[in-house]
Design a protein around this motif. Sequence first.
Motif, PDB file in Angstrom:
ATOM      1  N   THR A 187      42.294-101.446 -15.644  1.00  0.00           N
ATOM      2  CA  THR A 187      42.146 -99.992 -15.687  1.00  0.00           C
ATOM      3  C   THR A 187      42.302 -99.334 -14.322  1.00  0.00           C
ATOM      4  OG1 THR A 187      39.731-100.170 -15.552  1.00  0.00           O
ATOM      5  CG2 THR A 187      40.712-100.051 -17.749  1.00  0.00           C
TER       6      THR A 187
ATOM      7  N   LEU B  23      46.834 -97.692 -12.554  1.00  0.00           N
ATOM      8  CA  LEU B  23      47.426 -96.601 -13.335  1.00  0.00           C
ATOM      9  C   LEU B  23      48.945 -96.691 -13.416  1.00  0.00           C
ATOM     10  CD1 LEU B  23      45.141 -93.662 -12.180  1.00  0.00           C
ATOM     11  CD2 LEU B  23      44.987 -95.015 -14.275  1.00  0.00           C
TER      12      LEU B  23
ATOM     13  N   VAL C 210      50.456 -97.336 -16.864  1.00  0.00           N
ATOM     14  CA  VAL C 210      50.580 -96.243 -17.833  1.00  0.00           C
ATOM     15  C   VAL C 210      51.999 -95.704 -17.695  1.00  0.00           C
ATOM     16  CG1 VAL C 210      49.711 -93.987 -18.542  1.00  0.00           C
ATOM     17  CG2 VAL C 210      48.127 -95.697 -17.603  1.00  0.00           C
TER      18      VAL C 210
ATOM     19  N   ILE D  91      45.822 -89.964 -19.174  1.00  0.00           N
ATOM     20  CA  ILE D  91      45.188 -91.040 -18.388  1.00  0.00           C
ATOM     21  C   ILE D  91      45.499 -90.815 -16.916  1.00  0.00           C
ATOM     22  CG2 ILE D  91      45.009 -93.534 -18.056  1.00  0.00           C
ATOM     23  CD1 ILE D  91      46.116 -93.824 -20.965  1.00  0.00           C
TER      24      ILE D  91
ATOM     25  N   ASP E 268      39.567 -92.672 -17.967  1.00  0.00           N
ATOM     26  CA  ASP E 268      40.292 -92.117 -19.114  1.00  0.00           C
ATOM     27  C   ASP E 268      41.254 -93.133 -19.745  1.00  0.00           C
ATOM     28  OD1 ASP E 268      39.159 -89.538 -19.202  1.00  0.00           O
ATOM     29  OD2 ASP E 268      40.407 -88.908 -17.511  1.00  0.00           O
ATOM     30  N   MET E 269      41.149 -94.393 -19.362  1.00  0.00           N
ATOM     31  CA  MET E 269      42.067 -95.415 -19.869  1.00  0.00           C
ATOM     32  C   MET E 269      41.882 -95.630 -21.367  1.00  0.00           C
ATOM     33  SD  MET E 269      44.599 -97.275 -19.053  1.00  0.00           S
ATOM     34  CE  MET E 269      44.576 -97.287 -17.271  1.00  0.00           C
TER      35      MET E 269
ATOM     36  N   GLY F 239      47.670 -96.828 -23.205  1.00  0.00           N
ATOM     37  CA  GLY F 239      48.182 -95.674 -23.932  1.00  0.00           C
ATOM     38  C   GLY F 239      49.574 -95.855 -24.482  1.00  0.00           C
TER      39      GLY F 239
ATOM     40  N   VAL G  96      47.549 -92.145 -27.700  1.00  0.00           N
ATOM     41  CA  VAL G  96      46.616 -91.520 -26.764  1.00  0.00           C
ATOM     42  C   VAL G  96      45.958 -90.334 -27.468  1.00  0.00           C
ATOM     43  CG1 VAL G  96      47.715 -92.222 -24.596  1.00  0.00           C
ATOM     44  CG2 VAL G  96      48.430 -90.114 -25.705  1.00  0.00           C
TER      45      VAL G  96
ATOM     46  N   PRO H 151      41.644 -86.103 -22.467  1.00  0.00           N
ATOM     47  CA  PRO H 151      41.150 -87.296 -21.785  1.00  0.00           C
ATOM     48  C   PRO H 151      39.825 -87.775 -22.385  1.00  0.00           C
ATOM     49  CG  PRO H 151      41.818 -85.623 -20.191  1.00  0.00           C
ATOM     50  CD  PRO H 151      41.833 -84.976 -21.549  1.00  0.00           C
TER      51      PRO H 151
END
Length: 184
Positions: free
Chosen positions: A50, A53, A56, A65, A70-71, A76, A80, A84
């Motif tokens: 996580t 980023l 993502v 995210i 907010d993962m 995602g 998603v 968030p």
Amino acid sequence: MATPPAPMLKPILDSEMRFEDPQFPQLASEERYDNLIKETLNTISTNEGTNNLNLVKSKKAKKIIKNPYDMVGYFGRYLVPEKPPTKMTIREVIDFGRKLVNATQNKKDSKGKKLQPTSAMGKYQFLANSYVRQDPDNEGVLEEFANKLGLDLDTQLFTPEIQDAIAIRMIEERVPSLKDFAMS
């Protein structure tokens, strides 16, 4: 500039075997425990990916995210939420987790290996529901520990502070030896 070597733990011989970090030999037990908790939380988020980023990829996921808290499971890639997770109530996260399980069923990785369906949410990738048991009345890990903390699932937001509190409670309950070790 060279990176300094990681501190090495050396055994200290006395009535029982203990390990002491040479950089922090005088830490009080509570401070040692707090440091162990912080390191454990960091290890969990690092191993869950996580903190990375860059994994993502989709434009929609990148809009949601923006930080580790907010993962969403599988970064995602498959689904998603509309906002968030840190702006969602715990109940909304749980409900989204059910949708995420459905979206991740029968998916395969780049090597063709079947992926495990997931409801993982947040920095520590809490399972938001009990999809393994196929019982909608059975609490998932997130709901279980939110209830143990006395949180209102319908009003409490899934904030970074709440995620940390839930993770710490899980560690304290599931790894009680960590505190025993720090306090020795």
